[in-house]
Design a protein around this motif. Structure first.
Motif, PDB file in Angstrom:
ATOM      1  N   ASN A 146       0.875  -1.180   0.000  1.00 34.69           N
ATOM      2  CA  ASN A 146       0.000   0.000   0.000  1.00 34.69           C
ATOM      3  C   ASN A 146       0.914   1.232   0.000  1.00 34.69           C
ATOM      4  O   ASN A 146       1.170   1.831   1.035  1.00 34.69           O
ATOM      5  CB  ASN A 146      -0.898  -0.051   1.240  1.00 34.69           C
ATOM      6  CG  ASN A 146      -1.875   1.090   1.320  1.00 34.69           C
ATOM      7  OD1 ASN A 146      -2.379   1.419   2.377  1.00 34.69           O
ATOM      8  ND2 ASN A 146      -2.168   1.726   0.182  1.00 34.69           N
ATOM      9  N   GLN A 147       1.426   1.560  -1.186  1.00 28.59           N
ATOM     10  CA  GLN A 147       2.493   2.551  -1.277  1.00 28.59           C
ATOM     11  C   GLN A 147       2.371   3.345  -2.571  1.00 28.59           C
ATOM     12  O   GLN A 147       1.929   2.826  -3.600  1.00 28.59           O
ATOM     13  CB  GLN A 147       3.846   1.819  -1.240  1.00 28.59           C
ATOM     14  CG  GLN A 147       5.046   2.731  -1.101  1.00 28.59           C
ATOM     15  CD  GLN A 147       6.345   1.932  -0.939  1.00 28.59           C
ATOM     16  OE1 GLN A 147       6.323   0.715  -0.826  1.00 28.59           O
ATOM     17  NE2 GLN A 147       7.459   2.623  -0.953  1.00 28.59           N
ATOM     18  N   ASP A 148       2.800   4.599  -2.522  1.00 33.73           N
ATOM     19  CA  ASP A 148       2.856   5.465  -3.691  1.00 33.73           C
ATOM     20  C   ASP A 148       4.056   5.050  -4.536  1.00 33.73           C
ATOM     21  O   ASP A 148       5.200   5.112  -4.076  1.00 33.73           O
ATOM     22  CB  ASP A 148       2.999   6.920  -3.216  1.00 33.73           C
ATOM     23  CG  ASP A 148       3.036   7.919  -4.355  1.00 33.73           C
ATOM     24  OD1 ASP A 148       3.111   7.503  -5.536  1.00 33.73           O
ATOM     25  OD2 ASP A 148       2.995   9.130  -4.069  1.00 33.73           O
ATOM     26  N   PHE A 149       3.815   4.664  -5.782  1.00 34.76           N
ATOM     27  CA  PHE A 149       4.911   4.226  -6.661  1.00 34.76           C
ATOM     28  C   PHE A 149       5.987   5.304  -6.798  1.00 34.76           C
ATOM     29  O   PHE A 149       7.178   4.990  -6.889  1.00 34.76           O
ATOM     30  CB  PHE A 149       4.357   3.848  -8.038  1.00 34.76           C
ATOM     31  CG  PHE A 149       5.420   3.503  -9.054  1.00 34.76           C
ATOM     32  CD1 PHE A 149       6.276   2.434  -8.845  1.00 34.76           C
ATOM     33  CD2 PHE A 149       5.572   4.269 -10.205  1.00 34.76           C
ATOM     34  CE1 PHE A 149       7.273   2.127  -9.765  1.00 34.76           C
ATOM     35  CE2 PHE A 149       6.561   3.963 -11.137  1.00 34.76           C
ATOM     36  CZ  PHE A 149       7.405   2.886 -10.914  1.00 34.76           C
ATOM     37  N   LEU A 150       5.584   6.562  -6.784  1.00 37.51           N
ATOM     38  CA  LEU A 150       6.567   7.641  -6.937  1.00 37.51           C
ATOM     39  C   LEU A 150       7.536   7.721  -5.754  1.00 37.51           C
ATOM     40  O   LEU A 150       8.594   8.336  -5.854  1.00 37.51           O
ATOM     41  CB  LEU A 150       5.850   8.992  -7.102  1.00 37.51           C
ATOM     42  CG  LEU A 150       5.181   9.231  -8.463  1.00 37.51           C
ATOM     43  CD1 LEU A 150       4.331  10.485  -8.432  1.00 37.51           C
ATOM     44  CD2 LEU A 150       6.224   9.300  -9.570  1.00 37.51           C
ATOM     45  N   LYS A 151       7.153   7.080  -4.639  1.00 36.62           N
ATOM     46  CA  LYS A 151       8.035   7.093  -3.457  1.00 36.62           C
ATOM     47  C   LYS A 151       8.838   5.793  -3.319  1.00 36.62           C
ATOM     48  O   LYS A 151       9.586   5.630  -2.352  1.00 36.62           O
ATOM     49  CB  LYS A 151       7.204   7.355  -2.199  1.00 36.62           C
ATOM     50  CG  LYS A 151       6.617   8.761  -2.212  1.00 36.62           C
ATOM     51  CD  LYS A 151       5.813   9.061  -0.971  1.00 36.62           C
ATOM     52  CE  LYS A 151       5.276  10.494  -1.029  1.00 36.62           C
ATOM     53  NZ  LYS A 151       4.286  10.751   0.018  1.00 36.62           N
ATOM     54  N   VAL A 152       8.687   4.901  -4.265  1.00 33.16           N
ATOM     55  CA  VAL A 152       9.480   3.661  -4.250  1.00 33.16           C
ATOM     56  C   VAL A 152      10.889   3.990  -4.742  1.00 33.16           C
ATOM     57  O   VAL A 152      11.055   4.629  -5.788  1.00 33.16           O
ATOM     58  CB  VAL A 152       8.826   2.599  -5.162  1.00 33.16           C
ATOM     59  CG1 VAL A 152       9.704   1.353  -5.238  1.00 33.16           C
ATOM     60  CG2 VAL A 152       7.442   2.240  -4.644  1.00 33.16           C
ATOM     61  N   ASP A 153      11.894   3.554  -3.998  1.00 31.23           N
ATOM     62  CA  ASP A 153      13.283   3.876  -4.340  1.00 31.23           C
ATOM     63  C   ASP A 153      13.824   2.897  -5.391  1.00 31.23           C
ATOM     64  O   ASP A 153      14.013   1.719  -5.100  1.00 31.23           O
ATOM     65  CB  ASP A 153      14.143   3.807  -3.075  1.00 31.23           C
ATOM     66  CG  ASP A 153      15.608   4.126  -3.343  1.00 31.23           C
ATOM     67  OD1 ASP A 153      15.939   4.522  -4.497  1.00 31.23           O
ATOM     68  OD2 ASP A 153      16.430   3.968  -2.420  1.00 31.23           O
ATOM     69  N   PRO A 154      14.100   3.376  -6.611  1.00 27.59           N
ATOM     70  CA  PRO A 154      14.603   2.482  -7.655  1.00 27.59           C
ATOM     71  C   PRO A 154      15.948   1.850  -7.303  1.00 27.59           C
ATOM     72  O   PRO A 154      16.301   0.792  -7.840  1.00 27.59           O
ATOM     73  CB  PRO A 154      14.746   3.391  -8.881  1.00 27.59           C
ATOM     74  CG  PRO A 154      13.910   4.586  -8.588  1.00 27.59           C
ATOM     75  CD  PRO A 154      13.948   4.751  -7.110  1.00 27.59           C
TER      76      PRO A 154
END
Length: 321
Positions: A167-175
């Protein structure tokens, strides 16, 4: 209908009534041939594989195999499967044909690491997992906790176990997180205007055009951020970008801006036999519509990291599997 397909409930709208009922066979639990046999024993009449779009004009109790997608069966409009054993057992998924295109074209290899960036309610994730043969890792993100819970139920019913839901914002996922160091494929189907969905098409005659344009500009900005973010994963090979929008602002214009900002990626031409293409000059992309493809309105683009090995990787998406 807690685990319905991606489509909103449009059955009372005349335009939706014209659309065939598409059913994707869940190859993790069964085969197309077994589902065909089951349906025939159920009293339905199988007409074989479609060879042209006009074949998909079906009468009640008739069905066919789709012309483009090998795991898709096509039934007469309004055929209801919500109480059907195969649906309840997770052997079939009710999903519009156009929304099957993103996973089909991404075509992740079994055992690979894949991201579904805006995943709920989960039909595209379940399709990806089936293509991956339930091997590897499928990272699925969504901001809506309720839709994610629905998705979890869907994946359980369809026998999928390779997923990791967040349950997370994809834009805040660290590549650059070690967790995603092997991600090679991303499916990005971000929030959009929904203007391609038959029952969401707005009556623009009484709507403030300035508000519509402002909303489209805001959506396009968000979509471009998501696309740029997706392309920043270090091992990424391919990304599919899709929307259920008919507006070029959310489709071709977003892809064009992205390619200008990411010269290491290129568009791959897909499904040359598909009848509706992206607007010039982006004819490598696909569009879908009620009139030309007998589906809801949709847009799909496949971006691939450029490499010294040339075009070897585009073959699977150009051929029928």
């Amino acid at each position: 209908r807690p685990n319905d397909d991606l489509l909103p409930d449009c059955v009372k709208r005349p335009a939706a009534d014209q659309l065939p009922r598409y059913v994707r066979v869940n190859t993790l639990k069964t085969t197309v041939e077994d589902v065909v046999d089951y349906m025939k024993r159920d009293g339905l009449f199988y007409l074989g594989q479609a060879s042209r779009l006009d074949d998909l004009t079906l009468k009640t109790k008739e069905f066919m195999r789709d012309i483009h997608l090998p795991e898709l069966l096509v039934f007469a409009p309004k055929t209801d499967f919500h109480d059907h054993f195969l649906y309840k057992a997770g052997h079939i998924i009710l999903q519009d044909k156009a929304s099957c295109l993103p996973a089909y074209l991404l075509n992740p290899a079994p055992g690979s690491h894949v991201i579904d960036a805006c995943a709920a309610p989960g039909n595209k994730s379940s399709h990806l997992a089936a293509i991956m043969k339930n091997k590897g890792r499928l990272f699925a993100f969504d901001l809506d906790a309720k839709r994610l819970a629905t998705m979890s139920t869907l994946l359980l019913r369809t026998g999928i176990s390779c997923q990791q839901l967040a349950n997370q914002d994809f834009l805040k996922v660290d590549p650059d997180s070690p967790q995603y160091k092997d991600v090679e494929y991303i499916l990005l189907d971000p929030s959009c205007s929904g203007s391609g969905m038959v029952c969401l098409q707005e009556d623009t005659s009484s709507v403030d055009q300035e508000k519509i344009q402002a909303r489209l500009a805001s959506l396009a900005s968000f979509q471009l951020k998501c696309l740029n973010h997706g392309l920043s994963f270090p091992q990424l090979k391919r990304l599919v970008y899709s929307t259920c929008s008919v507006h070029s602002q959310e489709n071709e214009e977003v892809v064009t801006a992205c390619l200008q900002q990411n010269p290491g990626f290129r568009l791959v031409p897909v499904l040359p036999q598909w009848p509706e293409r992206g607007l010039e000059p982006l004819t490598q992309c696909l569009r879908a519509s009620i009139t030309k493809t007998r589906t809801h309105g949709f847009f799909v683009a496949l971006l691939e990291k450029q490499s010294d090995t040339g075009n070897k990787e585009q073959e699977p998406v150009l051929q029928k599997r």
